[in-house]
Design a protein around this motif. Structure first.
Motif, PDB file in Angstrom:
ATOM      1  N   SER A  17      -8.382  13.774 -91.055  1.00 13.44           N
ATOM      2  CA  SER A  17      -9.626  14.536 -91.114  1.00 13.44           C
ATOM      3  C   SER A  17      -9.316  16.027 -90.969  1.00 13.44           C
ATOM      4  O   SER A  17      -8.467  16.419 -90.179  1.00 13.44           O
ATOM      5  N   PHE A  18     -10.024  16.844 -91.753  1.00 11.27           N
ATOM      6  CA  PHE A  18      -9.829  18.292 -91.716  1.00 11.27           C
ATOM      7  C   PHE A  18     -11.029  19.004 -91.110  1.00 11.27           C
ATOM      8  O   PHE A  18     -11.126  20.220 -91.185  1.00 11.27           O
ATOM      9  N   GLY A  19     -11.954  18.269 -90.525  1.00 13.58           N
ATOM     10  CA  GLY A  19     -13.062  18.881 -89.819  1.00 13.58           C
ATOM     11  C   GLY A  19     -14.410  18.700 -90.481  1.00 13.58           C
ATOM     12  O   GLY A  19     -14.543  18.103 -91.546  1.00 13.58           O
ATOM     13  N   LEU A  20     -15.432  19.240 -89.804  1.00 11.22           N
ATOM     14  CA  LEU A  20     -16.813  19.169 -90.269  1.00 11.22           C
ATOM     15  C   LEU A  20     -17.278  20.548 -90.718  1.00 11.22           C
ATOM     16  O   LEU A  20     -16.922  21.563 -90.108  1.00 11.22           O
ATOM     17  N   PHE A  21     -18.088  20.568 -91.756  1.00 13.19           N
ATOM     18  CA  PHE A  21     -18.605  21.816 -92.316  1.00 13.19           C
ATOM     19  C   PHE A  21     -20.120  21.717 -92.446  1.00 13.19           C
ATOM     20  O   PHE A  21     -20.674  20.630 -92.606  1.00 13.19           O
ATOM     21  N   ASP A  22     -20.791  22.865 -92.380  1.00 10.66           N
ATOM     22  CA  ASP A  22     -22.257  22.898 -92.424  1.00 10.66           C
ATOM     23  C   ASP A  22     -22.818  22.784 -93.837  1.00 10.66           C
ATOM     24  O   ASP A  22     -23.999  22.527 -94.007  1.00 10.66           O
ATOM     25  N   ALA A  23     -21.994  22.992 -94.855  1.00  9.69           N
ATOM     26  CA  ALA A  23     -22.459  22.916 -96.240  1.00  9.69           C
ATOM     27  C   ALA A  23     -21.348  22.346 -97.114  1.00  9.69           C
ATOM     28  O   ALA A  23     -20.160  22.519 -96.825  1.00  9.69           O
ATOM     29  N   GLN A  24     -21.740  21.700 -98.180  1.00  7.36           N
ATOM     30  CA  GLN A  24     -20.757  21.128 -99.093  1.00  7.36           C
ATOM     31  C   GLN A  24     -19.933  22.239 -99.746  1.00  7.36           C
ATOM     32  O   GLN A  24     -18.736  22.073 -99.985  1.00  7.36           O
ATOM     33  N   ALA A  25     -20.549  23.375 -99.997  1.00  2.54           N
ATOM     34  CA  ALA A  25     -19.829  24.506-100.582  1.00  2.54           C
ATOM     35  C   ALA A  25     -18.714  24.985 -99.653  1.00  2.54           C
ATOM     36  O   ALA A  25     -17.629  25.347-100.111  1.00  2.54           O
ATOM     37  N   GLN A  26     -18.957  24.983 -98.352  1.00  2.00           N
ATOM     38  CA  GLN A  26     -17.921  25.366 -97.392  1.00  2.00           C
ATOM     39  C   GLN A  26     -16.772  24.357 -97.423  1.00  2.00           C
ATOM     40  O   GLN A  26     -15.598  24.740 -97.334  1.00  2.00           O
ATOM     41  N   ALA A  27     -17.098  23.090 -97.545  1.00  3.84           N
ATOM     42  CA  ALA A  27     -16.077  22.040 -97.593  1.00  3.84           C
ATOM     43  C   ALA A  27     -15.206  22.192 -98.838  1.00  3.84           C
ATOM     44  O   ALA A  27     -13.976  22.121 -98.752  1.00  3.84           O
ATOM     45  N   THR A  28     -15.812  22.423 -99.992  1.00  3.65           N
ATOM     46  CA  THR A  28     -15.029  22.581-101.222  1.00  3.65           C
ATOM     47  C   THR A  28     -14.197  23.863-101.183  1.00  3.65           C
ATOM     48  O   THR A  28     -13.067  23.879-101.652  1.00  3.65           O
ATOM     49  N   ARG A  29     -14.726  24.925-100.606  1.00  5.87           N
ATOM     50  CA  ARG A  29     -13.977  26.182-100.477  1.00  5.87           C
ATOM     51  C   ARG A  29     -12.741  25.958 -99.599  1.00  5.87           C
ATOM     52  O   ARG A  29     -11.655  26.457 -99.910  1.00  5.87           O
ATOM     53  N   TYR A  30     -12.895  25.198 -98.528  1.00  5.99           N
ATOM     54  CA  TYR A  30     -11.768  24.898 -97.644  1.00  5.99           C
ATOM     55  C   TYR A  30     -10.698  24.099 -98.398  1.00  5.99           C
ATOM     56  O   TYR A  30      -9.497  24.383 -98.267  1.00  5.99           O
ATOM     57  N   ILE A  31     -11.107  23.126 -99.189  1.00  2.00           N
ATOM     58  CA  ILE A  31     -10.161  22.333 -99.983  1.00  2.00           C
ATOM     59  C   ILE A  31      -9.424  23.228-100.967  1.00  2.00           C
ATOM     60  O   ILE A  31      -8.205  23.122-101.144  1.00  2.00           O
ATOM     61  N   ASP A  32     -10.141  24.137-101.604  1.00  2.38           N
ATOM     62  CA  ASP A  32      -9.505  25.083-102.530  1.00  2.38           C
ATOM     63  C   ASP A  32      -8.466  25.938-101.804  1.00  2.38           C
ATOM     64  O   ASP A  32      -7.382  26.201-102.335  1.00  2.38           O
ATOM     65  N   GLU A  33      -8.784  26.375-100.575  1.00  4.63           N
ATOM     66  CA  GLU A  33      -7.839  27.161 -99.781  1.00  4.63           C
ATOM     67  C   GLU A  33      -6.594  26.348 -99.442  1.00  4.63           C
ATOM     68  O   GLU A  33      -5.475  26.873 -99.476  1.00  4.63           O
ATOM     69  N   LEU A  34      -6.776  25.060 -99.120  1.00  4.13           N
ATOM     70  CA  LEU A  34      -5.620  24.202 -98.826  1.00  4.13           C
ATOM     71  C   LEU A  34      -4.716  24.087-100.054  1.00  4.13           C
ATOM     72  O   LEU A  34      -3.488  24.156 -99.941  1.00  4.13           O
ATOM     73  N   HIS A  35      -5.309  23.921-101.230  1.00  8.89           N
ATOM     74  CA  HIS A  35      -4.524  23.835-102.454  1.00  8.89           C
ATOM     75  C   HIS A  35      -3.813  25.156-102.737  1.00  8.89           C
ATOM     76  O   HIS A  35      -2.670  25.162-103.200  1.00  8.89           O
ATOM     77  N   GLN A  36      -4.468  26.271-102.449  1.00  7.88           N
ATOM     78  CA  GLN A  36      -3.855  27.575-102.664  1.00  7.88           C
ATOM     79  C   GLN A  36      -2.659  27.765-101.728  1.00  7.88           C
ATOM     80  O   GLN A  36      -1.600  28.232-102.145  1.00  7.88           O
ATOM     81  N   ARG A  37      -2.812  27.388-100.463  1.00 11.54           N
ATOM     82  CA  ARG A  37      -1.703  27.483 -99.502  1.00 11.54           C
ATOM     83  C   ARG A  37      -0.528  26.618 -99.916  1.00 11.54           C
ATOM     84  O   ARG A  37       0.628  26.999 -99.777  1.00 11.54           O
ATOM     85  N   LYS A  38      -0.837  25.420-100.437  1.00  9.10           N
ATOM     86  CA  LYS A  38       0.213  24.513-100.878  1.00  9.10           C
ATOM     87  C   LYS A  38       1.007  25.144-102.009  1.00  9.10           C
ATOM     88  O   LYS A  38       2.218  25.066-102.047  1.00  9.10           O
ATOM     89  N   GLY A  39       0.303  25.812-102.916  1.00  7.97           N
ATOM     90  CA  GLY A  39       0.979  26.481-104.043  1.00  7.97           C
ATOM     91  C   GLY A  39       1.833  27.645-103.600  1.00  7.97           C
ATOM     92  O   GLY A  39       2.886  27.919-104.190  1.00  7.97           O
ATOM     93  N   GLU A  40       1.445  28.340-102.547  1.00  7.57           N
ATOM     94  CA  GLU A  40       2.209  29.492-102.050  1.00  7.57           C
ATOM     95  C   GLU A  40       3.477  29.052-101.345  1.00  7.57           C
ATOM     96  O   GLU A  40       4.467  29.757-101.348  1.00  7.57           O
ATOM     97  N   SER A  41       3.447  27.879-100.713  1.00  7.56           N
ATOM     98  CA  SER A  41       4.602  27.423 -99.938  1.00  7.56           C
ATOM     99  C   SER A  41       5.681  26.811-100.817  1.00  7.56           C
ATOM    100  O   SER A  41       6.794  26.610-100.371  1.00  7.56           O
ATOM    101  N   VAL A  42       5.352  26.499-102.057  1.00  5.54           N
ATOM    102  CA  VAL A  42       6.336  25.853-102.948  1.00  5.54           C
ATOM    103  C   VAL A  42       7.256  26.858-103.565  1.00  5.54           C
ATOM    104  O   VAL A  42       7.070  27.986-103.689  1.00  5.54           O
TER     105      VAL A  42
END
Length: 67
Positions: free
Chosen positions: A42-67
């Protein structure tokens, strides 16, 4: 690039491989919350679905930077 949210059930959706579960408001929790999870992590709770999708996008961006 834009990604779509695919509804799997009444309370669950998939976005970029992550599951977003809608937790309806209750007497105790006055607002609807959205939980982000990948498999059993689990990556936590968010108050809006848009916040949840933005967080997922940030995780994917971080993954791309670390490679």
């Amino acid at each position: 690039m834009y990604y779509s949210i695919k509804e799997v059930s009444r309370h669950s959706s998939i976005y970029r491989g992550f599951i977003i579960t809608r937790r309806p408001k209750t007497v105790i929790n006055k607002i609807t919350r959205y939980e982000v999870a990948l498999i059993e992590q689990s990556f936590g709770l968010f108050d809006a679905q848009a916040q949840a999708t933005r967080y997922i996008d940030e995780l994917h961006q971080r993954k791309g930077e670390s490679v």
